[in-house]
Scaffold this motif. Structure first.
Motif, PDB file in Angstrom:
ATOM      1  N   LEU A   1       0.835  -1.213   0.000  1.00  0.00           N
ATOM      2  CA  LEU A   1       0.000   0.000   0.000  1.00  0.00           C
ATOM      3  C   LEU A   1       0.865   1.256   0.000  1.00  0.00           C
ATOM      4  O   LEU A   1       0.567   2.234  -0.689  1.00  0.00           O
ATOM      5  CB  LEU A   1      -0.958  -0.014   1.199  1.00  0.00           C
ATOM      6  CG  LEU A   1      -2.023  -1.129   1.137  1.00  0.00           C
ATOM      7  CD1 LEU A   1      -2.895  -1.125   2.385  1.00  0.00           C
ATOM      8  CD2 LEU A   1      -2.902  -0.985  -0.109  1.00  0.00           C
ATOM      9  N   LYS A   2       1.977   1.224   0.747  1.00  0.00           N
ATOM     10  CA  LYS A   2       2.881   2.396   0.752  1.00  0.00           C
ATOM     11  C   LYS A   2       3.465   2.628  -0.638  1.00  0.00           C
ATOM     12  O   LYS A   2       3.647   3.773  -1.050  1.00  0.00           O
ATOM     13  CB  LYS A   2       4.025   2.160   1.748  1.00  0.00           C
ATOM     14  CG  LYS A   2       3.664   2.562   3.166  1.00  0.00           C
ATOM     15  CD  LYS A   2       4.902   2.596   4.035  1.00  0.00           C
ATOM     16  CE  LYS A   2       4.530   2.947   5.463  1.00  0.00           C
ATOM     17  NZ  LYS A   2       5.545   2.521   6.417  1.00  0.00           N
ATOM     18  N   SER A   3       3.748   1.535  -1.362  1.00  0.00           N
ATOM     19  CA  SER A   3       4.398   1.686  -2.670  1.00  0.00           C
ATOM     20  C   SER A   3       3.459   2.289  -3.721  1.00  0.00           C
ATOM     21  O   SER A   3       3.919   2.777  -4.744  1.00  0.00           O
ATOM     22  CB  SER A   3       4.943   0.337  -3.156  1.00  0.00           C
ATOM     23  OG  SER A   3       3.896  -0.479  -3.638  1.00  0.00           O
ATOM     24  N   ILE A   4       2.162   2.249  -3.470  1.00  0.00           N
ATOM     25  CA  ILE A   4       1.227   2.840  -4.454  1.00  0.00           C
ATOM     26  C   ILE A   4       0.635   4.162  -3.947  1.00  0.00           C
ATOM     27  O   ILE A   4      -0.241   4.748  -4.576  1.00  0.00           O
ATOM     28  CB  ILE A   4       0.082   1.857  -4.837  1.00  0.00           C
ATOM     29  CG1 ILE A   4      -0.820   1.541  -3.639  1.00  0.00           C
ATOM     30  CG2 ILE A   4       0.642   0.581  -5.441  1.00  0.00           C
ATOM     31  CD1 ILE A   4      -2.144   0.907  -4.048  1.00  0.00           C
ATOM     32  N   MET A   5       1.138   4.631  -2.805  1.00  0.00           N
ATOM     33  CA  MET A   5       0.590   5.855  -2.208  1.00  0.00           C
ATOM     34  C   MET A   5       1.186   7.091  -2.889  1.00  0.00           C
ATOM     35  O   MET A   5       2.410   7.269  -2.894  1.00  0.00           O
ATOM     36  CB  MET A   5       0.923   5.872  -0.712  1.00  0.00           C
ATOM     37  CG  MET A   5      -0.076   6.605   0.127  1.00  0.00           C
ATOM     38  SD  MET A   5       0.140   6.152   1.852  1.00  0.00           S
ATOM     39  CE  MET A   5       1.648   6.983   2.219  1.00  0.00           C
ATOM     40  N   GLY A   6       0.342   7.907  -3.514  1.00  0.00           N
ATOM     41  CA  GLY A   6       0.798   9.156  -4.114  1.00  0.00           C
ATOM     42  C   GLY A   6       0.597  10.292  -3.121  1.00  0.00           C
ATOM     43  O   GLY A   6       0.326  10.055  -1.944  1.00  0.00           O
ATOM     44  N   MET A   7       0.725  11.525  -3.603  1.00  0.00           N
ATOM     45  CA  MET A   7       0.577  12.704  -2.719  1.00  0.00           C
ATOM     46  C   MET A   7      -0.867  12.845  -2.225  1.00  0.00           C
ATOM     47  O   MET A   7      -1.119  13.213  -1.093  1.00  0.00           O
ATOM     48  CB  MET A   7       0.962  13.988  -3.466  1.00  0.00           C
ATOM     49  CG  MET A   7       2.440  14.056  -3.815  1.00  0.00           C
ATOM     50  SD  MET A   7       3.481  14.129  -2.348  1.00  0.00           S
ATOM     51  CE  MET A   7       3.346  15.858  -1.963  1.00  0.00           C
ATOM     52  N   GLU A   8      -1.811  12.535  -3.113  1.00  0.00           N
ATOM     53  CA  GLU A   8      -3.221  12.773  -2.758  1.00  0.00           C
ATOM     54  C   GLU A   8      -4.114  11.563  -2.866  1.00  0.00           C
ATOM     55  O   GLU A   8      -5.264  11.590  -2.447  1.00  0.00           O
ATOM     56  CB  GLU A   8      -3.783  13.890  -3.657  1.00  0.00           C
ATOM     57  CG  GLU A   8      -3.201  15.232  -3.305  1.00  0.00           C
ATOM     58  CD  GLU A   8      -3.630  16.312  -4.278  1.00  0.00           C
ATOM     59  OE1 GLU A   8      -4.384  16.011  -5.219  1.00  0.00           O
ATOM     60  OE2 GLU A   8      -3.191  17.460  -4.077  1.00  0.00           O
TER      61      GLU A   8
ATOM     62  N   GLU B   1      -2.290   5.423  -6.124  1.00  0.00           N
ATOM     63  CA  GLU B   1      -2.111   5.340  -7.578  1.00  0.00           C
ATOM     64  C   GLU B   1      -2.263   3.876  -7.990  1.00  0.00           C
ATOM     65  O   GLU B   1      -1.292   3.132  -8.092  1.00  0.00           O
ATOM     66  CB  GLU B   1      -0.761   5.947  -7.965  1.00  0.00           C
ATOM     67  CG  GLU B   1      -0.737   7.438  -7.635  1.00  0.00           C
ATOM     68  CD  GLU B   1       0.650   8.069  -7.653  1.00  0.00           C
ATOM     69  OE1 GLU B   1       1.658   7.357  -7.826  1.00  0.00           O
ATOM     70  OE2 GLU B   1       0.707   9.302  -7.467  1.00  0.00           O
ATOM     71  N   MET B   2      -3.538   3.479  -8.161  1.00  0.00           N
ATOM     72  CA  MET B   2      -3.885   2.069  -8.352  1.00  0.00           C
ATOM     73  C   MET B   2      -3.204   1.441  -9.569  1.00  0.00           C
ATOM     74  O   MET B   2      -2.957   0.243  -9.598  1.00  0.00           O
ATOM     75  CB  MET B   2      -5.405   1.896  -8.472  1.00  0.00           C
ATOM     76  CG  MET B   2      -6.188   2.448  -7.293  1.00  0.00           C
ATOM     77  SD  MET B   2      -5.703   1.661  -5.752  1.00  0.00           S
ATOM     78  CE  MET B   2      -6.749   0.237  -5.785  1.00  0.00           C
ATOM     79  N   GLU B   3      -2.905   2.279 -10.568  1.00  0.00           N
ATOM     80  CA  GLU B   3      -2.255   1.748 -11.779  1.00  0.00           C
ATOM     81  C   GLU B   3      -0.896   1.107 -11.460  1.00  0.00           C
ATOM     82  O   GLU B   3      -0.447   0.206 -12.163  1.00  0.00           O
ATOM     83  CB  GLU B   3      -2.116   2.846 -12.855  1.00  0.00           C
ATOM     84  CG  GLU B   3      -1.297   4.073 -12.486  1.00  0.00           C
ATOM     85  CD  GLU B   3      -2.042   5.102 -11.630  1.00  0.00           C
ATOM     86  OE1 GLU B   3      -3.187   4.835 -11.215  1.00  0.00           O
ATOM     87  OE2 GLU B   3      -1.453   6.175 -11.370  1.00  0.00           O
ATOM     88  N   LYS B   4      -0.266   1.564 -10.372  1.00  0.00           N
ATOM     89  CA  LYS B   4       1.044   1.006  -9.991  1.00  0.00           C
ATOM     90  C   LYS B   4       0.953  -0.471  -9.591  1.00  0.00           C
ATOM     91  O   LYS B   4       1.945  -1.190  -9.616  1.00  0.00           O
ATOM     92  CB  LYS B   4       1.635   1.802  -8.824  1.00  0.00           C
ATOM     93  CG  LYS B   4       2.192   3.142  -9.230  1.00  0.00           C
ATOM     94  CD  LYS B   4       2.958   3.744  -8.069  1.00  0.00           C
ATOM     95  CE  LYS B   4       3.545   5.099  -8.454  1.00  0.00           C
ATOM     96  NZ  LYS B   4       3.981   5.836  -7.265  1.00  0.00           N
ATOM     97  N   LEU B   5      -0.243  -0.893  -9.204  1.00  0.00           N
ATOM     98  CA  LEU B   5      -0.425  -2.313  -8.822  1.00  0.00           C
ATOM     99  C   LEU B   5      -0.082  -3.240  -9.979  1.00  0.00           C
ATOM    100  O   LEU B   5       0.396  -4.356  -9.775  1.00  0.00           O
ATOM    101  CB  LEU B   5      -1.878  -2.566  -8.380  1.00  0.00           C
ATOM    102  CG  LEU B   5      -2.282  -2.064  -7.008  1.00  0.00           C
ATOM    103  CD1 LEU B   5      -3.787  -2.241  -6.821  1.00  0.00           C
ATOM    104  CD2 LEU B   5      -1.522  -2.808  -5.913  1.00  0.00           C
ATOM    105  N   ALA B   6      -0.336  -2.764 -11.205  1.00  0.00           N
ATOM    106  CA  ALA B   6      -0.076  -3.588 -12.394  1.00  0.00           C
ATOM    107  C   ALA B   6       1.232  -3.202 -13.084  1.00  0.00           C
ATOM    108  O   ALA B   6       1.483  -3.625 -14.204  1.00  0.00           O
ATOM    109  CB  ALA B   6      -1.249  -3.452 -13.364  1.00  0.00           C
TER     110      ALA B   6
END
Ligand code: AMP
Length: 146
Positions: A67-74, A77-82
């Protein structure tokens, strides 16, 4: 605790208490974190082992670092999951156990870890030892008086 029982507790090894590899949920280092998150959520485990294609242990992966790795500023960023592989997020420095590791050494390791991975001398994954399995043995021993 009786000294006879103490002796028995300390006679136990990882092999007596471990969950064998075939019953352990795992992911591969080349999997996407999307897959790892699905495995973690579906299984209900907070962390699972990461293996390579030869079944060697590479690390462990947990929900929070994903979850931390896909956390953006606001937003997340779900696209990072793929787009992100498990190997980019996994933890690589956890302690491991051998099948013949004794009870006291195992107990010390699970003080800081909910589970530890069991490997052979070549690093092939054999299973896990959970804190629960260790505590169950300690609990059993409490019911026998001196
Ligand atoms: P437990 O002591 O059973 O609550 O397990 C502690 C942790 O060990 C879980 O949160 C998982 O991270 C891991 N674990 C336990 N059993 C399994 C399993 N069968 N497959 C994968 N991971 C497991």
């Amino acid at each position: 605790m009786s000294s006879i029982l103490k002796q028995k507790l300390t006679d136990l090894t990882v092999a007596d208490l471990m969950i064998p590899a075939e019953k352990v949920a795992h992911v591969q280092e080349g999997n996407l974190i999307e897959h790892a998150l699905l495995v973690l959520v579906e299984s209900g485990y907070s962390s699972v082992p990461v293996l390579d294609l030869d079944f060697k242990l590479r690390g462990t992966i947990a929900k929070t670092p994903i979850l931390k790795s896909i956390m953006g500023m606001e937003r997340f960023e779900m696209e990072k999951l793929a787009e992100t592989k498990v190997e980019e997020v996994m933890k690589k420095d956890q302690p491991t156990l051998l099948k013949d590791t004794n009870f006291l050494t195992s107990l010390k390791i699970v003080i800081d870890h909910a589970f530890a991975c069991v490997v052979d001398e070549q690093g092939y994954f054999l299973g896990i030892l959970t804190r629960r399995a260790i505590l169950k043995e300690v609990n059993k021993s409490m019911y026998v008086s001196d």
